[in-house]
Write a protein that holds these residues in place. Sequence first.
Motif, short mmCIF file in Angstrom:
data_model
loop_
_atom_site.label_atom_id
_atom_site.label_comp_id
_atom_site.label_asym_id
_atom_site.label_seq_id
_atom_site.Cartn_x
_atom_site.Cartn_y
_atom_site.Cartn_z
N LEU A 286 11.14 -4.97 2.25
CA LEU A 286 11.97 -4.18 1.35
C LEU A 286 11.47 -4.34 -0.09
N VAL A 287 11.40 -3.24 -0.83
CA VAL A 287 11.01 -3.24 -2.23
C VAL A 287 12.25 -3.30 -3.10
N THR A 288 12.24 -4.25 -4.03
CA THR A 288 13.33 -4.31 -5.01
C THR A 288 12.93 -3.41 -6.19
N GLY B 186 4.64 10.44 -5.85
CA GLY B 186 6.02 10.83 -6.10
C GLY B 186 6.85 10.97 -4.84
N THR B 187 6.26 10.73 -3.69
CA THR B 187 6.98 10.83 -2.42
C THR B 187 7.18 9.42 -1.86
N PHE B 188 8.46 8.98 -1.76
CA PHE B 188 8.77 7.61 -1.41
C PHE B 188 9.32 7.47 0.01
N ASP B 189 9.14 8.48 0.85
CA ASP B 189 9.75 8.45 2.18
C ASP B 189 9.25 7.29 3.02
N ALA B 190 8.02 6.81 2.77
CA ALA B 190 7.46 5.73 3.61
C ALA B 190 7.79 4.35 3.06
N VAL B 191 8.58 4.27 1.99
CA VAL B 191 8.91 2.99 1.36
C VAL B 191 10.34 2.60 1.74
N HIS B 192 10.52 1.33 2.09
CA HIS B 192 11.86 0.79 2.39
C HIS B 192 12.34 0.02 1.17
N PHE B 193 13.57 0.26 0.77
CA PHE B 193 14.09 -0.35 -0.45
C PHE B 193 15.21 -1.34 -0.14
N ALA B 194 15.30 -2.36 -0.98
CA ALA B 194 16.42 -3.28 -0.91
C ALA B 194 17.69 -2.55 -1.34
N PRO B 195 18.85 -3.06 -0.96
CA PRO B 195 20.10 -2.39 -1.36
C PRO B 195 20.16 -2.17 -2.87
N LYS C 156 0.83 -1.20 0.00
CA LYS C 156 0.00 0.00 0.00
C LYS C 156 0.87 1.26 0.00
N ALA C 157 1.95 1.23 0.79
CA ALA C 157 2.85 2.39 0.84
C ALA C 157 3.52 2.62 -0.52
N LEU C 158 3.90 1.54 -1.20
CA LEU C 158 4.51 1.67 -2.53
C LEU C 158 3.52 2.26 -3.52
N ALA C 159 2.27 1.80 -3.50
CA ALA C 159 1.26 2.34 -4.42
C ALA C 159 1.06 3.83 -4.19
N ALA C 160 0.97 4.23 -2.93
CA ALA C 160 0.79 5.66 -2.63
C ALA C 160 1.99 6.46 -3.10
N ALA C 161 3.18 5.92 -2.95
CA ALA C 161 4.39 6.64 -3.35
C ALA C 161 4.47 6.79 -4.87
#
Length: 662
Positions: free
Chosen positions: A134-136, A51-60, A42-47
């Motif tokens: 984490l999102v790849t 255009g704001t990705f602060d709430a998304v955690h990303f893989a290295p 849900k956080a990724l869809a909102a981002a």
Amino acid sequence: MAEVARARRAARWSGGALAALLVATSLTACGSQPPGPQAAGKALAAAVGSGTFDAVHFAPGTDATAAADARTAAYDGLAPWAPKVVATTTAAADDKDQATARLAFTWDVGAARPWTYTTQASLSRDPHDKKVWLVTWNPAILAPDLTDGEKLVDKRERATRADILDGDGNPLVTPRPVHAIGIDKTRIAAAQQAAAAKALAKAVGIDADAYAAQVAKAGSKAFVVAITVRDSDPDFDIPKLARMAGVNAVPGQLPLAPTRTFARPVLGSVGDATADIVTSSHGAIVAGDQTGLSGLERQYDAQLRGTPGLTIRAVAQDGSAARDLFHVDPKPGTPLGTTLDVDTQKDAERVLADVKPASAVVAIRPSTGAVLAVASGPVTSGQSVATLGEYAPGSTLKIATALAMLRDGATKRTTMACAPSVTVAGREFRNTPDYPSSKLGSIPLTTAFAHSCNTAFIGERDTVSQGDLAAAAASLGLTGTPSFGLPAFLGDVPAEASGTDHAASLIGQGRVVASPLGMATVVASVAAGHTVNPSVVDRASVVAGAGGAGATGGTGATSTAAASAPAAPAKPLTAAEASTLRTLMRGVVTDGTATLLQDVPGGPVLAKTGTAQFGPTGDTKNHAWLVAIQGDLAVCVYVDEGDFGATTAGPILKRFLTLLHG
């Protein structure tokens, strides 16, 4: 034996305790299980949508800033559009630490249908913090198969703009050949461009200095349009203009009415979309689009312009490769029907062509309320005097005063005192200077109405209250909001007034105001025998929801006037009341102030003249009015400054009726 029993009890106790401990441990483990991937999806869809990705955690390999930059690079060519994104996230069946987020995209791109698609993103549980997913990152999250360096761009295909139709369903505003006349800077040396621009401006009648400045600011290869001229316009010699130094005449087509002046304040115009229109459209209109700028063309622009065709492509940064992701064909606009009659409108404009003050002619078919002509004179600077003007109606309002008297028990034979003058609260009211002395004294209502005795009607101030007058005006359709099809003004009769204000109201002055459309509606109601609601738009032709572009002279006021009729007056006009009013109006022509209309072709005419003073004391001027009925035709003629209704508006109305039957 006792020791054996004790051993068995101990064994049972220790087994039960162990079982309880295992259950408790199991419950504790379930209660602290790390969260599933749904919140991360849900956080990724909102981002992606915002255009704001602060709430998304990303893989290295990426972070919020890099993801935001990638989104901007990919989507910037589609601004101001942005997608709405909804996520459906499920964990992998064979590995609870892996998940897939399916992202459903919907883009409202101003086409006949939205652009929809799905992408997916891989999620994995953070090995260092089991609560975090984490999102790849992959560019294909943003659009199908999108790769690094690709961006989305759109190509629009303009829809065919629909015609505005006349009352018979024939094209009224339709594409007609034109030439754009202007300075082509590639055709003349820079040193000569200013002189050429001023010469062209003078030839076509526009501001020379302003146009020369416009040419100077344009690029070195620009074509700067001075004026767009219809090929049939006799006022411009297009070949001659094209032979001037530096001038180019570029052929084209524009939606135009039959003539340059034809009902222009009402029909409006079409041209390049302004910056304000582009901004307020939220992507439905872009710079360079042709849109309605005023009048019906603006009010119903969404219906008339249709929806553009659109292709969205993914292209490499250098433009070397492109692939189509979405395509929809243009959808033509839907024609808008009007009630206007071409010949009647042309005749109305013809009789006003030489009138120097502001002026108007409005013609209505009483049986239907259809507006056949709505003409404003040539000196009104594009303003719709006919539909938006607010002027004291003078003695034409005596139709309403007479109706109020009838409702109080008067008849056409009721006598009234007509004196040379009457004083109310210190203010003297007089009849017109040419009022016949033979019609003074105690006279019947028919005579007072035919010769428009001011003092007789003011003498009814104790019988006819201000509220009675306002109610009568409403019954005749003068007040309220019409379903005209555009914002329009009919009239205003205050419900409360006293003293000189009330006395002035009874003869159409004081705070009483009306438009020519309003007074045409009054006599249309008298002719029809019921309250008429005037309209210039065929409501059956209006596409639901398409009448809100709005325009009063080109502004953006939303109106649904074309779709619904106003509320009926509290006391509707009756057939019997209208019959008596028609008798009174016929007397104006047979034996009153409008005898000049006795010999016009086309059948008996019923009328009422009106003169209203305005301006400061010692420098007053007169509004001149004349309203009339002839068969199934109701007409109002208005001239802003004149002598009297009969002498100024009378000849105009006579010529108009003569042309109609010529």
